[in-house]
Write an enzyme that holds these catalytic residues in place. Sequence first.
Site, PDB file in Angstrom:
ATOM      1  N   ASN A   1      61.155  53.399  32.671  1.00  0.00           N
ATOM      2  CA  ASN A   1      61.378  53.600  34.148  1.00  0.00           C
ATOM      3  C   ASN A   1      60.904  55.287  34.277  1.00  0.00           C
ATOM      4  O   ASN A   1      61.844  55.925  34.015  1.00  0.00           O
ATOM      5  CB  ASN A   1      62.917  53.524  34.263  1.00  0.00           C
ATOM      6  N   TRP A   2      59.965  55.344  34.927  1.00  0.00           N
ATOM      7  CA  TRP A   2      59.288  56.625  35.075  1.00  0.00           C
ATOM      8  C   TRP A   2      60.161  57.563  36.424  1.00  0.00           C
ATOM      9  O   TRP A   2      59.867  58.497  36.700  1.00  0.00           O
ATOM     10  CB  TRP A   2      57.948  56.670  35.147  1.00  0.00           C
ATOM     11  N   LYS A   3      60.627  56.518  37.101  1.00  0.00           N
ATOM     12  CA  LYS A   3      61.461  57.061  38.334  1.00  0.00           C
ATOM     13  C   LYS A   3      60.551  58.003  39.162  1.00  0.00           C
ATOM     14  O   LYS A   3      59.341  57.514  39.192  1.00  0.00           O
ATOM     15  CB  LYS A   3      62.743  57.847  37.809  1.00  0.00           C
TER      16      LYS A   3
ATOM     17  N   HIS B   1      69.044  49.275  40.305  1.00  0.00           N
ATOM     18  CA  HIS B   1      69.199  50.521  39.340  1.00  0.00           C
ATOM     19  C   HIS B   1      70.374  51.262  39.879  1.00  0.00           C
ATOM     20  O   HIS B   1      70.280  51.568  41.345  1.00  0.00           O
ATOM     21  CB  HIS B   1      67.842  51.295  39.355  1.00  0.00           C
TER      22      HIS B   1
ATOM     23  N   GLU C   1      70.502  54.467  40.442  1.00  0.00           N
ATOM     24  CA  GLU C   1      70.050  55.303  41.371  1.00  0.00           C
ATOM     25  C   GLU C   1      69.948  54.781  42.820  1.00  0.00           C
ATOM     26  O   GLU C   1      70.268  55.425  43.810  1.00  0.00           O
ATOM     27  CB  GLU C   1      68.945  56.257  40.658  1.00  0.00           C
TER      28      GLU C   1
ATOM     29  N   GLU D   1      73.229  49.049  32.204  1.00  0.00           N
ATOM     30  CA  GLU D   1      73.174  50.462  32.060  1.00  0.00           C
ATOM     31  C   GLU D   1      74.504  51.292  32.769  1.00  0.00           C
ATOM     32  O   GLU D   1      74.744  51.243  33.906  1.00  0.00           O
ATOM     33  CB  GLU D   1      72.044  50.931  33.035  1.00  0.00           C
TER      34      GLU D   1
ATOM     35  N   GLY E   1      70.857  59.299  31.900  1.00  0.00           N
ATOM     36  CA  GLY E   1      70.397  60.687  32.153  1.00  0.00           C
ATOM     37  C   GLY E   1      71.191  62.071  31.593  1.00  0.00           C
ATOM     38  O   GLY E   1      71.120  62.946  32.177  1.00  0.00           O
TER      39      GLY E   1
ATOM     40  N   GLY F   1      64.718  55.774  30.517  1.00  0.00           N
ATOM     41  CA  GLY F   1      64.332  56.689  31.405  1.00  0.00           C
ATOM     42  C   GLY F   1      63.638  58.127  30.742  1.00  0.00           C
ATOM     43  O   GLY F   1      62.387  57.884  30.499  1.00  0.00           O
ATOM     44  N   GLY F   2      64.086  59.079  30.641  1.00  0.00           N
ATOM     45  CA  GLY F   2      63.861  60.370  30.244  1.00  0.00           C
ATOM     46  C   GLY F   2      62.703  60.251  29.186  1.00  0.00           C
ATOM     47  O   GLY F   2      61.607  60.932  29.187  1.00  0.00           O
TER      48      GLY F   2
END
Length: 250
Positions: A9-11, A95, A97, A167, A173, A234-235
Amino acid sequence: MRKKIVAGNWKMNNDLAETQELLSHLKMQLVKEPEAEVMVAPAFTNLYSAFQGLKDTPVQVVAQNMHQAENGAYTGEVSAKMLKSIGVDTVILGHSERRAHFGETNEILAEKVNSALKSEMKIIFCFGEELADRKSDKHFDLVAKQLEESLYQISEADWKNVILAYEPVWAIGTGETASPEQAQEMHAFIRKNISEKFNDEIAQNVSILYGGSVKPANAKEIFAKEDVDGGLIGGASLKAVDFVEIINAF
Ligand code: PGA
């Protein structure tokens, strides 16, 4: 047997040139037939070029979000039909976020889930508790409620198009990862819950990914757990070498 999946997930990271660079590194480093299905979720603006560039590879391109309406006066939004028209047939929904910053409630997410499945898209449905829920021992109830209110209205037939991503918000993160045991415990709970609400075949066949600070150093241990079928990363998915190491952790 359920599928093993590693999704990046590159956001809101990487412009067009950076996306293309990351994808070319990924293509170079990825072994031909990874054991897990591999997915990447670039920003909307880079979906089309990513899809074109990955056509001859096993890497699938997925979207990070979509709107629940078919079309209309929703400035700034993107529909399932638009995604499908550029070859993208999978979308991440729910998600944390999106829930935290864009007001996505369980109710809105139920509409998004219904809309995506009706449009014959696959979904990666995300959910998970906050730290306060875990500290007060409400994490199982909270997760069950998220599933009940946003997902369990779907039909038995729809489940073939569903991937789950547990998650825990406190692990996203933050560098703090759920222990492999905590992940396994929750994944087993989720499977049991699905088995009770639907049936055991559905529960056994659905892939449940873990997400939250997965990195090369901990992926193997987490993926080794019986009910963990992969990860939403993610990261660590923003660096090809780390992402590939995680993919190869199976
Ligand atoms: P993280 O993000 O790996 O950077 O913790 C996971 C996610 O948000 O899906």
